[in-house]
Motif scaffolding. Sequence first.
Motif, PDB file in Angstrom:
ATOM      1  N   ILE A   1       0.800  -1.451  -0.279  1.00 29.87           N
ATOM      2  CA  ILE A   1       0.266   0.302   0.199  1.00 29.87           C
ATOM      3  C   ILE A   1       0.816   1.248  -0.072  1.00 29.87           C
ATOM      4  O   ILE A   1       1.691   1.454   1.188  1.00 29.87           O
ATOM      5  CB  ILE A   1      -1.468  -0.048   1.097  1.00 29.87           C
ATOM      6  N   LEU A   2       1.563   1.764  -0.889  1.00 29.86           N
ATOM      7  CA  LEU A   2       1.461   3.114  -1.227  1.00 29.86           C
ATOM      8  C   LEU A   2       0.938   4.156  -1.439  1.00 29.86           C
ATOM      9  O   LEU A   2       1.071   5.086  -2.275  1.00 29.86           O
ATOM     10  CB  LEU A   2       2.618   2.801  -2.752  1.00 29.86           C
TER      11      LEU A   2
ATOM     12  N   ALA B   1       3.754  -0.658   6.071  1.00 27.25           N
ATOM     13  CA  ALA B   1       2.456  -0.431   7.217  1.00 27.25           C
ATOM     14  C   ALA B   1       2.873   0.914   8.518  1.00 27.25           C
ATOM     15  O   ALA B   1       3.656   1.706   7.553  1.00 27.25           O
ATOM     16  CB  ALA B   1       3.635  -1.713   8.282  1.00 27.25           C
ATOM     17  N   GLU B   2       1.792   1.514   8.770  1.00 28.86           N
ATOM     18  CA  GLU B   2       2.041   2.480   9.019  1.00 28.86           C
ATOM     19  C   GLU B   2       2.513   3.044  10.130  1.00 28.86           C
ATOM     20  O   GLU B   2       2.024   1.843  11.427  1.00 28.86           O
ATOM     21  CB  GLU B   2       0.296   2.646   9.006  1.00 28.86           C
ATOM     22  N   LYS B   3       3.048   3.899  11.082  1.00 24.10           N
ATOM     23  CA  LYS B   3       3.317   3.537  11.845  1.00 24.10           C
ATOM     24  C   LYS B   3       2.459   3.455  13.402  1.00 24.10           C
ATOM     25  O   LYS B   3       3.235   2.916  14.451  1.00 24.10           O
ATOM     26  CB  LYS B   3       4.778   5.089  12.086  1.00 24.10           C
TER      27      LYS B   3
ATOM     28  N   PRO C   1      -5.606   5.632   9.867  1.00 24.95           N
ATOM     29  CA  PRO C   1      -6.659   5.295   8.398  1.00 24.95           C
ATOM     30  C   PRO C   1      -6.438   4.539   7.675  1.00 24.95           C
ATOM     31  O   PRO C   1      -7.229   4.642   6.268  1.00 24.95           O
ATOM     32  CB  PRO C   1      -7.712   5.943   8.495  1.00 24.95           C
ATOM     33  N   ILE C   2      -5.503   4.918   6.494  1.00 22.13           N
ATOM     34  CA  ILE C   2      -4.848   4.778   5.348  1.00 22.13           C
ATOM     35  C   ILE C   2      -4.936   3.040   5.057  1.00 22.13           C
ATOM     36  O   ILE C   2      -6.168   3.096   3.920  1.00 22.13           O
ATOM     37  CB  ILE C   2      -4.163   5.105   5.211  1.00 22.13           C
ATOM     38  N   SER C   3      -4.509   2.714   5.572  1.00 26.79           N
ATOM     39  CA  SER C   3      -4.600   1.271   4.956  1.00 26.79           C
ATOM     40  C   SER C   3      -6.171   0.858   5.775  1.00 26.79           C
ATOM     41  O   SER C   3      -6.465  -0.329   3.879  1.00 26.79           O
ATOM     42  CB  SER C   3      -3.750   0.522   5.704  1.00 26.79           C
TER      43      SER C   3
ATOM     44  N   ARG D   1     -10.935  -1.363   2.860  1.00 30.28           N
ATOM     45  CA  ARG D   1     -12.399  -1.362   3.197  1.00 30.28           C
ATOM     46  C   ARG D   1     -12.446  -0.721   1.703  1.00 30.28           C
ATOM     47  O   ARG D   1     -14.189  -1.399   1.649  1.00 30.28           O
ATOM     48  CB  ARG D   1     -13.241  -0.623   3.676  1.00 30.28           C
ATOM     49  N   GLU D   2     -12.694   0.921   0.554  1.00 33.17           N
ATOM     50  CA  GLU D   2     -12.931   0.837   0.154  1.00 33.17           C
ATOM     51  C   GLU D   2     -12.407   0.402  -1.415  1.00 33.17           C
ATOM     52  O   GLU D   2     -13.229   0.406  -2.868  1.00 33.17           O
ATOM     53  CB  GLU D   2     -13.528   2.260   0.629  1.00 33.17           C
TER      54      GLU D   2
END
Length: 545
Positions: free
Chosen positions: A403-404, A468-470, A475-477, A482-483
Amino acid sequence: MINAAQVVITAFLLTAAAAAASTQIVPDKSISNSMKAHITFLADDALEGRKPGEKGYKIAARYVASQFSALGLAPVGDNSSFYQHVPLSRAGLTAAKPSIRINGQRLDGDNEDIMIGPSVTAAHEIVEGEAVFVGYGIDAPQHGLNDYAGLDLRGKVAVFLNGFPGDLPGATGAHLALQKTAAARRRGAVATIELETSASLKRRPWRLIKETFSRPITTWVNEQGEASPAPSANRATARLTGSASEMLFEKAQKSFASILAEADQLGGKPRGFPLGAAVRIERTSAMRTLTSENIVAMLPGSDVRLSKESVLLTAHLDHIGVMEQRTDDPIYNGAMDNAAGIAALIEIARLLAEAPTPPKRSVVFAALTAEEDGMVGSHYLANHPIRPDGERIVAVLNFDMPILLFDFTDIIALGAAHSTLELAVNRAAAQMRLRHVPDPSPAEGHFTRSDHYRFVEKGVPALSIRTAEKTRGSPISATFLREHYHQPSDDPGLPFNWVAAARYAQISALITQMVADADVSPRWYADSPFGQAFAPNSEKSNPQN
């Protein structure tokens, strides 16, 4: 003349040989631009979602082959080409509605609470038998699970819960869950029915399950024209939820509600029993044969001895294609899933091919077909090796839907906790000032759900590398999943972070370089259930804390 990109590549991979870093690697704008160009092309509407065997996929395959050729990689496919041709069979339900009868009451395939998939072996099929509940349907005495004990499945319909008990480690449970249908059929079951639980529906809503289950099944065929075991062997004949599940238990010693309540408890393991229900499933399928391609190339190793060993890099090229029933936007472009992974594969090849010294081990690059159909292309490659006899794959690194969308500071290497590949990930992450963090949702079984797993089944240690998000819960990933995941909106219009795209290619190349140059090939950890199951006689290592 040496251009700026070559300077960055040289500095980057020379640094990779060091045990520690003093500065953070700065992403190169040329890599960012190349990642953008690859993704934009591969996820364009003109490629119609890159469905295996269709025109758009063939265009994408030719694009990847041309990139490999331009980098001077060696073709290692059929007849010394970049293509390994994969014979496929695709089965879908016909206009005749499938149905299931439970104690004589008929539920058609358009009933909201049932899903019946196509058959890959019979055009018209009727299976019937007494239903037997088998708990989670897992046969693993070593983990305290023997759901078939005392039950006669011969000529019966096995009924099991989706998922696995909550006290099982996620990776172990996901691995065992893949064996359910095969375990039931070994015991004589003529069909299998999977029942949704509150936990399974929380992980994946019924709406998305129905959308996935309704798609045709694709599998590769052998020289005799017979369908391979994957993916159909791991797929239940039907899936039920709600009132349809309750119907199976109407004459049973326990209600379905009580079974769900027991399953919802941590470590809950409902025991099996005959349901006293007669089940009849009927379905009509249409099958057609086609051919798709894995695109395969190699960068030969520089060490005379180690070059006979290969590090295999994989990313799936296919996506879902076109859904004609959608009237808004029928094209599933698959920009993140997985044009992004293919773009990274190409740029990793570029970094390694243009480095001053090639890796010691050979590196094989494979853009794979039919991952969305159950890792079919990787299953074919794993069963039809492209390296000569006596040469072997020692590790697999997979790139699937990174996920970039954010400038990540953490990476997840699915599978790292199971082998010494973890050491290379830790070193590379430290060198690039990134954190290597554990899988935040092991119960999802992500390690078992992409192409590298077909080589794990052959005993090869593997990783799948993700961003991965820190901040956990950011909510980004979650918003993307989800959408946009498996939706037409996964297209080049997403707000890609191209700096992050370059960083992902660089960290992946750095891990590859370290694995390829290591004195000792990767080993499973002694406590890994995958090493124990698929490479029981291989030399193991102990995890390093």
